[in-house]
Design a protein around this motif. Structure first.
Motif, mmCIF file in Angstrom:
data_model
loop_
_atom_site.group_PDB
_atom_site.id
_atom_site.type_symbol
_atom_site.label_atom_id
_atom_site.label_comp_id
_atom_site.label_asym_id
_atom_site.label_seq_id
_atom_site.Cartn_x
_atom_site.Cartn_y
_atom_site.Cartn_z
ATOM 1 N N ILE A 39 -55.920 51.334 23.089
ATOM 2 C CA ILE A 39 -55.746 50.557 21.857
ATOM 3 C C ILE A 39 -55.527 49.116 22.283
ATOM 4 O O ILE A 39 -54.869 48.857 23.291
ATOM 5 C CB ILE A 39 -54.510 51.057 21.067
ATOM 6 N N GLN A 41 -54.703 44.836 20.986
ATOM 7 C CA GLN A 41 -54.084 44.013 19.949
ATOM 8 C C GLN A 41 -54.256 42.543 20.303
ATOM 9 O O GLN A 41 -53.566 42.032 21.190
ATOM 10 C CB GLN A 41 -52.600 44.355 19.819
ATOM 11 N N ARG A 45 -52.278 39.702 15.886
ATOM 12 C CA ARG A 45 -53.134 40.468 14.989
ATOM 13 C C ARG A 45 -52.828 41.961 15.078
ATOM 14 O O ARG A 45 -51.900 42.386 15.756
ATOM 15 C CB ARG A 45 -54.588 40.178 15.305
ATOM 16 N N ALA A 46 -53.641 42.741 14.374
ATOM 17 C CA ALA A 46 -53.363 44.161 14.224
ATOM 18 C C ALA A 46 -53.848 44.988 15.416
ATOM 19 O O ALA A 46 -54.659 44.536 16.224
ATOM 20 C CB ALA A 46 -54.019 44.675 12.945
ATOM 21 N N LEU A 47 -53.347 46.200 15.490
ATOM 22 C CA LEU A 47 -53.816 47.162 16.475
ATOM 23 C C LEU A 47 -55.242 47.579 16.167
ATOM 24 O O LEU A 47 -55.646 47.674 15.001
ATOM 25 C CB LEU A 47 -52.923 48.405 16.462
ATOM 26 N N TRP A 49 -57.968 50.622 17.571
ATOM 27 C CA TRP A 49 -58.258 51.754 18.445
ATOM 28 C C TRP A 49 -59.604 51.554 19.125
ATOM 29 O O TRP A 49 -60.584 51.151 18.487
ATOM 30 C CB TRP A 49 -58.273 53.044 17.644
ATOM 31 N N TYR A 96 -53.477 48.487 25.501
ATOM 32 C CA TYR A 96 -52.525 49.569 25.722
ATOM 33 C C TYR A 96 -53.256 50.882 26.004
ATOM 34 O O TYR A 96 -54.292 51.153 25.395
ATOM 35 C CB TYR A 96 -51.676 49.822 24.472
ATOM 36 N N VAL A 104 -48.432 66.396 18.835
ATOM 37 C CA VAL A 104 -48.723 65.380 17.815
ATOM 38 C C VAL A 104 -50.176 65.486 17.375
ATOM 39 O O VAL A 104 -50.854 64.484 17.145
ATOM 40 C CB VAL A 104 -48.378 63.961 18.304
ATOM 41 N N TRP A 107 -54.110 63.659 18.060
ATOM 42 C CA TRP A 107 -54.707 62.426 17.535
ATOM 43 C C TRP A 107 -53.704 61.275 17.507
ATOM 44 O O TRP A 107 -54.099 60.127 17.425
ATOM 45 C CB TRP A 107 -55.233 62.652 16.111
ATOM 46 N N ASP A 108 -52.418 61.576 17.491
ATOM 47 C CA ASP A 108 -51.404 60.535 17.426
ATOM 48 C C ASP A 108 -50.864 60.238 18.819
ATOM 49 O O ASP A 108 -50.887 61.089 19.705
ATOM 50 C CB ASP A 108 -50.262 60.984 16.506
ATOM 51 N N PHE A 109 -50.377 59.028 19.007
ATOM 52 C CA PHE A 109 -49.963 58.571 20.324
ATOM 53 C C PHE A 109 -48.442 58.508 20.409
ATOM 54 O O PHE A 109 -47.824 57.639 19.801
ATOM 55 C CB PHE A 109 -50.589 57.209 20.618
ATOM 56 N N ASP A 110 -47.879 59.438 21.176
ATOM 57 C CA ASP A 110 -46.426 59.549 21.218
ATOM 58 C C ASP A 110 -45.798 58.840 22.406
ATOM 59 O O ASP A 110 -44.580 58.649 22.429
ATOM 60 C CB ASP A 110 -45.988 61.017 21.158
ATOM 61 N N TRP A 112 -46.592 55.373 25.010
ATOM 62 C CA TRP A 112 -47.445 54.216 25.230
ATOM 63 C C TRP A 112 -47.073 53.511 26.528
ATOM 64 O O TRP A 112 -45.911 53.512 26.943
ATOM 65 C CB TRP A 112 -47.264 53.207 24.089
ATOM 66 N N GLY A 113 -48.070 52.883 27.135
ATOM 67 C CA GLY A 113 -47.789 51.980 28.226
ATOM 68 C C GLY A 113 -47.230 50.670 27.696
ATOM 69 O O GLY A 113 -47.173 50.448 26.484
ATOM 70 N N GLN A 114 -46.847 49.801 28.593
ATOM 71 C CA GLN A 114 -46.264 48.519 28.204
ATOM 72 C C GLN A 114 -47.308 47.525 27.737
ATOM 73 O O GLN A 114 -46.978 46.513 27.107
ATOM 74 C CB GLN A 114 -45.488 47.927 29.379
#
Lengths: 122, 108
Positions: A39, A41, A45-47, A49, A96, A104, A107-110, A112-114
């Motif tokens: 993902i 950013q 601005r917005a995220l 995918w 990211y 999850v 499909w959802d990201f539980d 994340w990297g920094q």
């Protein structure tokens, strides 16, 4: 515990190819239902995918960027690599990588990297 | 449609309840998830599969959905809830993910 970290160049020139590596620990990409996504950013601005790869090598790409993206995995090295061709200043963003799994829905990201900031400039 | 639409900004008084909404055709078929992002930090999953909270997320966060709209409700907003919130779901094909444009929540 699960951890992910992105690595790659901080500066790329327009038209060059960007290669980013996500190195992870605490899970295996050979486990059923597990995936790693990318993902990005842009500043302020917005995220957005970009791509997702699953344990069975199923790959998904953003339709708007599909022609420029490639995602691969190296299960033994605990790494996922994203390449993006023909970089443009508009691709300047924090990139990211993130984990998904059966807990999850896959499909959802539980986790994340920094994130890593990539600037595209000549 | 592959778009998810959010209000750019919402404010709430400390301790009050706020609802952040996300609109999109694909939400009629697929569940939404919600991410919280504070400045300089990676996003944090706060709601997945419409109503589920990951471990460690306070129960003041809840999710719901009706028709083409998904909602994140914070009941008794705290100062630390001030952040950007993004909805996320699959697109209409079901094969790709899409994020909303984000909502900046201010706690007054």
């Amino acid at each position: 515990q699960i951890a992910l970290k992105e690595s790659g160049p901080t500066l790329v020139k327009p038209t060059q190819t960007l290669t980013l590596t996500c190195t992870f620990s605490g899970f295996s990409l050979s486990t059923s239902g597990v995936g790693v996504g990318w993902i990005r950013q842009p500043p302020g601005r917005a995220l957005e995918w970009l791509a997702l790869i699953y344990w069975d090598d199923d790959k998904r790409y953003s339709p708007s960027l599909k022609s420029r993206l490639s995602i691969t995995k190296d299960t033994s090295k605990y790494q996922v690599v994203l390449t993006m061709t023909n970089m443009d200043p508009l691709d300047t963003a924090t990139y990211y990588c993130a984990h998904t799994g059966p807990a999850v829905r896959g499909w959802d990201f539980d986790f994340w990297g920094q994130g890593t900031l990539v600037t595209v400039s000549s | 449609s592959s778009e998810l639409t959010q209000d750019p900004a919402v404010s709430v008084a400390l301790g009050q309840t706020v609802r952040i909404t996300c609109h999109g055709d694909s939400l009629r078929t697929y569940y939404a998830s919600w991410y919280q992002q504070k400045p300089g930090q990676a996003p944090l999953l706060v709601i997945y599969a419409k109503t589920n909270r990951p471990s460690g997320i306070p129960d003041r966060f809840s999710g719901s959905s009706s028709g083409n709209t998904a909602s994140l409700t914070i009941t008794g907003a705290q100062a630390e809830d001030e952040a950007d919130y993004y909805c996320n779901s699959r697109d209409s094909s079901g094969s790709h993910l899409v994020f909303g444009g984000g909502t900046k929540l201010t706690v007054l």
